[in-house]
Scaffold this motif. Structure first.
Motif: not given
Length: 338
Positions: A88-97, A99-108
């Motif tokens: 996500s361009f709004m987030h630091h790399g610690r939220f990257s993954s 797995d797309q679903a995992e990244a979204l779950t963590q972010i939300n």
């Protein structure tokens, strides 16, 4: 009579409002934010630190704050894949993954938690690191992190004092609509952004300082400034306070800034309590020579009792992890015949 004066000291403003164990705090911004926020977290203060990860410029900090106020829910279309990783361009790399679903779950999940925390918080600490921003050409959005996307994909620009003040004048008003009592404490990171060059780094820091000054003047009862940048520039004006890269700060420097912060922005009762909590923290870091010895059992019982007494004395403290730590090790001793 004292000899020559070898150091200049920064006058710290008087803060009428103080953070503490009975006050919730939110920290958003650069890595300096985490230096102070992590100190409070380690001492069991109720804090939420960087729900979007480390953010450096005022625009990205504002976007994060806006998302929390809106309790924004990210969708798949707001992530992008680069080198096999979803970002996500709004987030630091610690939220990257990967797995797309995992990244979204963590972010939300984090936004949902932090939005609720912000609405109940007493203090919001915002740390700006640089006035330089990177705008993604394809979408026009200001990015918090480029995630190693080629520099040719971005337009680089330095925010003006007026742009920063304009965004935050509106944004802070929205914040107070949801949480009328929250106090905003601004800081400027003392860490230099050397990739901008010495001159441009100074201009950038100057823009941040002037913008914050204007906001504090506009909202003198709700906005405040903590001079971390000035403390490093004047009180710690020596490279022995810097890490090997000559840019980041040593633990000694962070200790000094923390001590000034603690003395001036945390209430006296909480500072006394923190001294007791520090003993628990130190105890959990203790590594005995013999984990099966009677001495270690006495040590564990001593600090378990201290934890239980602190829970009774300060009902607002959450010492569940500490209590479980001492109980677990005592059980292990019993099982091993210690």
């Amino acid at each position: 009579m004292r000899g020559a004066k070898f150091q200049t000291y920064v006058d710290i403003p008087h803060y009428q409002h103080k953070a503490g164990y009975q006050k919730r705090s939110v920290f958003i911004g650069s890595c300096f934010t985490e230096n102070v926020g992590n100190r409070m977290q380690a001492l069991k203060y109720p804090v939420d630190i960087n729900p979007f990860g480390i953010l450096y410029n005022p625009s990205s900090v504002a976007n994060a704050l806006q998302a929390l106020l809106d309790e924004k829910k990210f969708g798949a279309g707001e992530l992008f894949q680069h080198n096999g990783i979803w970002h996500s361009f709004m987030h630091h790399g610690r939220f990257s993954s990967v797995d797309q679903a995992e990244a979204l779950t963590q972010i939300n999940a984090r936004i949902a938690f932090s939005s609720n925390w912000l609405r109940q918080a007493d203090f919001l600490f915002l740390t700006f690191g640089t006035a330089w921003i990177y705008r993604y050409k394809e979408s026009g959005e200001v990015v918090a992190n480029c995630h190693k996307v080629p520099a040719s994909k971005f337009v680089r620009k330095r925010l003006s004092v007026g742009e920063i003040v304009g965004v935050y004048t509106e944004l802070l008003a929205r914040s107070w609509e949801q949480n009328p009592e929250i106090k905003i404490v601004f800081t400027v990171s003392p860490i230099r952004h050397w990739k901008d060059g010495a001159i441009e780094n100074q201009r950038s820091k100057a823009a941040l300082i002037l913008a914050i000054d204007e906001l504090v003047k506009r909202f003198p009862d709700k906005c405040f400034y903590f001079p971390s940048y000035e403390i490093v520039m004047d009180e710690l004006r020596d490279y022995r306070f810097y890490a090997e890269d000559m840019l980041h700060l040593t633990e000694v420097a962070v200790d000094h800034i923390w001590s000034v912060f603690e003395e001036n922005l945390i209430d006296a009762e909480s500072r006394k309590t923190a001294m007791k909590i520090q003993k628990l923290v130190n105890a959990m870091q203790h590594r005995p020579v013999n984990k099966r010895s009677q001495e270690f059992a006495i040590f564990l019982n001593k600090f378990l009792k201290m934890t239980q007494e602190l829970e009774k004395e300060y009902s607002y403290l959450n010492l569940k992890l500490e209590k479980e730590y001492f109980i677990r090790h005592l059980r292990e001793l019993e099982q091993n015949g210690g």
